[in-house]
Scaffold this motif. Structure first.
Motif, PDB file in Angstrom:
ATOM      1  N   TRP A  90       0.827  -1.208   0.000  1.00  0.00           N
ATOM      2  CA  TRP A  90       0.000   0.000   0.000  1.00  0.00           C
ATOM      3  C   TRP A  90       0.866   1.264   0.000  1.00  0.00           C
ATOM      4  O   TRP A  90       0.443   2.320  -0.438  1.00  0.00           O
ATOM      5  CB  TRP A  90      -0.981   0.000   1.173  1.00  0.00           C
ATOM      6  N   LEU A 131      -9.971   7.779  -2.853  1.00  0.00           N
ATOM      7  CA  LEU A 131     -11.094   6.997  -2.326  1.00  0.00           C
ATOM      8  C   LEU A 131     -10.714   5.526  -2.260  1.00  0.00           C
ATOM      9  O   LEU A 131     -11.033   4.826  -1.301  1.00  0.00           O
ATOM     10  CB  LEU A 131     -12.337   7.190  -3.204  1.00  0.00           C
ATOM     11  N   LYS A 132     -10.011   5.076  -3.283  1.00  0.00           N
ATOM     12  CA  LYS A 132      -9.593   3.672  -3.310  1.00  0.00           C
ATOM     13  C   LYS A 132      -8.683   3.377  -2.112  1.00  0.00           C
ATOM     14  O   LYS A 132      -8.895   2.409  -1.392  1.00  0.00           O
ATOM     15  CB  LYS A 132      -8.866   3.379  -4.626  1.00  0.00           C
ATOM     16  N   ALA A 136     -10.664   3.349   1.105  1.00  0.00           N
ATOM     17  CA  ALA A 136     -11.568   2.199   1.242  1.00  0.00           C
ATOM     18  C   ALA A 136     -10.800   0.892   1.414  1.00  0.00           C
ATOM     19  O   ALA A 136     -11.214   0.036   2.184  1.00  0.00           O
ATOM     20  CB  ALA A 136     -12.497   2.099   0.035  1.00  0.00           C
ATOM     21  N   LEU A 137      -9.703   0.746   0.696  1.00  0.00           N
ATOM     22  CA  LEU A 137      -9.028  -0.554   0.693  1.00  0.00           C
ATOM     23  C   LEU A 137      -7.957  -0.690   1.768  1.00  0.00           C
ATOM     24  O   LEU A 137      -7.718  -1.771   2.275  1.00  0.00           O
ATOM     25  CB  LEU A 137      -8.403  -0.838  -0.670  1.00  0.00           C
ATOM     26  N   TYR A 138      -7.289   0.388   2.112  1.00  0.00           N
ATOM     27  CA  TYR A 138      -6.136   0.241   3.012  1.00  0.00           C
ATOM     28  C   TYR A 138      -6.308   0.903   4.368  1.00  0.00           C
ATOM     29  O   TYR A 138      -5.461   0.755   5.241  1.00  0.00           O
ATOM     30  CB  TYR A 138      -4.870   0.778   2.321  1.00  0.00           C
ATOM     31  N   GLN A 139      -7.366   1.670   4.552  1.00  0.00           N
ATOM     32  CA  GLN A 139      -7.590   2.377   5.830  1.00  0.00           C
ATOM     33  C   GLN A 139      -6.292   2.929   6.419  1.00  0.00           C
ATOM     34  O   GLN A 139      -5.869   2.515   7.501  1.00  0.00           O
ATOM     35  CB  GLN A 139      -8.250   1.440   6.852  1.00  0.00           C
TER      36      GLN A 139
END
Lengths: 229, 258
Positions: free
Chosen positions: A5, A64-65, A68-71
Motif C-alpha cells: 500500500w 477513495l480507493k 476504502a481498501l487500506y484504511q
C-alpha cells in the motif's frame, strides 16, 4: 522494501505532483499569453484545462480507493486527506488560469493597454507562491509552507493597489471601461490563485504536524496581522 | 469498473454449480470466472459457502462422505470433475494453504522436499534448488537458511505458515487456494503474508477466503461476496469496496450483518 500500500501512496504522490506541475505551467503560460498578446497560446491554455480536470478526477478516485481498501492511519491518513483537498485547490487554480487565458485572448484583440505591465510583480509573487507550496509538499517542509502563508498578505495588498490603479485608469479613459474590467478580472483571478496556494500550504502544515491552521492566521503570526491593517 | 474479461485471462470458470452435503444444499447456482495471476478474495459471513466453494476447486470436498456437485468447474478449459481427471495431478496444480499452519513434524528441508520427492525428484542438488527457491519466494529464506535441518515445529506461527506456502509452491502449482491464511497470526506476521501474496500473484492465481474484510480490501484484485450459499456480487475489489451494486454486499462490508 515498501509494503504494497505504500507503493499506492507513492503513486498518489506522483499523481498530485504531476497535476501541480501542469497547473503551474498553465498559470505561467496564461500570464505569458497576456503579456505577449498571444491568442493562440491562450487557446492552448484553455483547451489544456480538460487535462487538469480529468487528472483531478483520477486523483480523487485513487484517494477513495486508498481510503476504502487500506484504511491508512496517522501520517499516511493525513497525506491522503491533504491530497484530496489539494486536488480541489489545484483544479480550481487550473480554472483560474483558464479564466486569465480567456481575458488574455480578449485583450489581444484590443489595442494594447498600459496597465498590463504592472501585473509583473504580483504575477511573479503568485507564481512563486504556487511553486513554493508544491515544493513544500514534495519536501514536506513546514517552514516553506509558512512562507507561502506570509506571502499571501502581500498579494492581497498588491491586488488592492491594482484595483485603485484600475479605477484611476477608468476615470481617465472611460471609453475602455470594458477592457479595464478584464484587467480587474485577471487581477482577481491571480489573487484567488494565491488563496488556493495558501490552502495548499495549510494542508502541508497539517500533513507535517497534524495541526489544522486554517482560520487562525492572525494568532499564528501577529506581526503580519497588524501590518495588514 | 474493471472489465474482468478484458483485464486478464480466465483461469477458473465455474458454471451453474450446485453443491450438496447429503440432503443439504450448500451452494446454489454459482457462476464465476476467476482471472489468472490475480488475487481473488471470497468474503461473506460464516456458513455462506465461501470455504465450501474454495474446496470445490481442488476437489477437497471429495474426501467428505455424501457430498455431491452439479455443474462445471473448468481450470484452463478442462473440467476438473470429468471422470478422467487425475485428482492427484489436479491437487498438484491447485495447491492449498489452510487456516492453521500444518507443517509435517520433520525438518524445514524435508517439509518442502516432501512433495517433489513423492513426485519423483531424487537428485539432492535439484531438491536443494527447489527448497531454496521456494523459501525465497515465500520470504522465509533469510530467516531459516542456516537451520534447514532443524525441525519445522520450532518455527514461529508466522514462519510455519510461510513454510506451508513454500511447501505448496514446491510442487509448482498454477493456482494457490488459501483458506484464512493469516487469521491465526499476529499483525506483523499477517503483514508479511499479505506482502507475500502480493508478490506471488505475479506467478500464481491466488484465491483467498478471508473473514477479515480489511484484508480482502488490502490484498485482492477482485472480490466475490457470498451469502447463504449464493454468489451475491463479484467485481473489482475497488468497486466492491467503494460502490457495491448489491445492497446485501453494502450491508455486509459496512458491518450491518455477518
Amino acid at each position: 522494501m515498501l509494503h504494497y500500500w505504500q507503493r499506492e501512496i507513492e503513486n498518489l504522490k506522483k499523481l498530485i505532483l504531476s497535476l501541480g506541475a501542469i497547473v503551474e505551467e498553465q498559470i505561467q503560460r496564461s500570464m505569458l499569453a497576456l503579456e505577449r498578446r498571444d491568442s493562440e497560446l491562450a487557446d492552448e491554455v484553455i483547451s489544456k484545462d480538460r487535462e487538469v480536470d480529468s487528472l483531478e478526477i483520477l486523483i480523487e478516485e485513487e484517494c477513495l480507493k486508498i481510503l476504502a481498501l487500506y484504511q491508512p492511519v496517522a501520517k499516511e491518513l493525513r497525506f491522503v486527506v491533504a491530497v484530496l483537498k489539494m486536488n480541489n485547490d489545484l483544479e480550481r487554480m487550473g480554472d483560474l488560469a483558464s479564466n486569465i487565458a480567456k481575458r488574455a485572448r480578449y485583450l489581444s484583440r484590443k489595442e494594447r493597454i498600459e496597465i498590463i505591465e504592472e501585473f509583473g510583480i504580483v504575477a511573479d509573487k503568485v507564481q512563486a507562491m504556487v511553486k513554493k507550496s508544491l515544493d513544500a509538499l514534495v519536501n514536506t517542509d513546514v517552514n516553506l509552507a509558512r512562507e507561502v502563508l506570509a506571502a499571501d498578505d502581500e498579494v492581497d495588498r498588491l491586488t488592492k493597489q491594482m484595483l485603485k490603479r484600475t479605477i484611476s485608469f477608468i476615470e481617465k479613459d472611460p471609453e475602455r471601461t470594458k477592457d479595464y474590467f478584464s484587467i480587474r478580472s485577471i487581477s482577481k483571478n491571480l489573487e484567488r490563485i494565491a488563496d488556493s496556494a495558501t490552502n495548499i500550504a495549510e494542508d502541508v502544515v497539517y500533513l507535517c504536524s497534524g495541526e489544522i491552521i486554517r482560520h487562525q492566521s492572525e494568532d499564528f503570526n501577529p506581526e503580519d496581522a497588524t501590518e495588514g491593517r | 469498473m474493471v472489465d474482468i474479461q478484458a483485464d486478464s485471462k480466465v483461469k477458473v470458470h465455474v458454471e451453474n454449480m450446485n453443491f450438496y452435503y447429503g440432503p443439504v444444499q450448500a451452494l446454489f447456482d454459482i457462476n464465476l470466472d476467476i482471472p489468472e495471476k490475480k488475487v481473488t478474495a471470497l468474503i461473506g459471513p460464516s456458513g455462506c459457502g465461501k470455504s465450501t466453494f474454495l474446496r470445490t476447486l481442488n476437489r477437497m470436498n471429495d474426501i467428505i462422505d455424501g457430498t455431491r456437485i452439479e455443474g462445471k468447474v473448468m481450470i484452463d478449459d478442462k473440467d476438473i470433475y470429468d471422470p478422467m481427471t487425475d485428482v492427484v495431478e489436479l491437487r498438484k496444480k491447485v495447491g492449498m494453504i489452510f487456516q492453521k499452519s500444518n507443517p509435517f513434524p520433520k525438518s524445514i528441508f524435508d517439509n518442502i522436499a516432501y512433495g517433489p520427492r513423492i513426485h519423483g525428484v531424487k537428485d539432492k542438488n535439484k531438491l536443494m534448488d527447489i527448497v531454496e527457491s521456494c523459501l525465497i519466494k515465500s520470504a522465509l529464506w533469510d530467516e531459516v537458511k542456516d537451520r534447514l535441518e532443524k525441525n519445522a515445529m520450532g518455527l514461529s506461527g508466522g514462519q510455519q505458515q510461510r513454510l506451508c506456502i513454500a511447501r505448496a509452491l514446491a510442487i509448482n502449482p498454477d493456482v494457490v487456494l488459501m483458506d484464512e491464511p493469516a487469521s491465526a497470526l499476529d499483525p506483523k506476521s499477517t503483514l508479511k503474508i499479505e506482502d507475500l501474496i502480493n508478490e506471488l500473484k505475479k506467478d500464481y492465481t491466488i484465491i483467498i477466503v478471508t473473514h477479515n474484510m480489511q484484508q480482502a480490501g488490502r490484498v485482492s484484485d477482485h472480490t466475490a461476496f457470498f451469502y447463504e450459499g449464493r454468489l451475491i456480487e463479484f467485481g473489482a475489489t475497488e468497486q466492491i469496496f467503494t460502490k457495491p451494486n448489491q445492497k446485501q454486499t453494502e450491508d455486509y462490508i459496512t458491518g450491518r450483518f455477518g
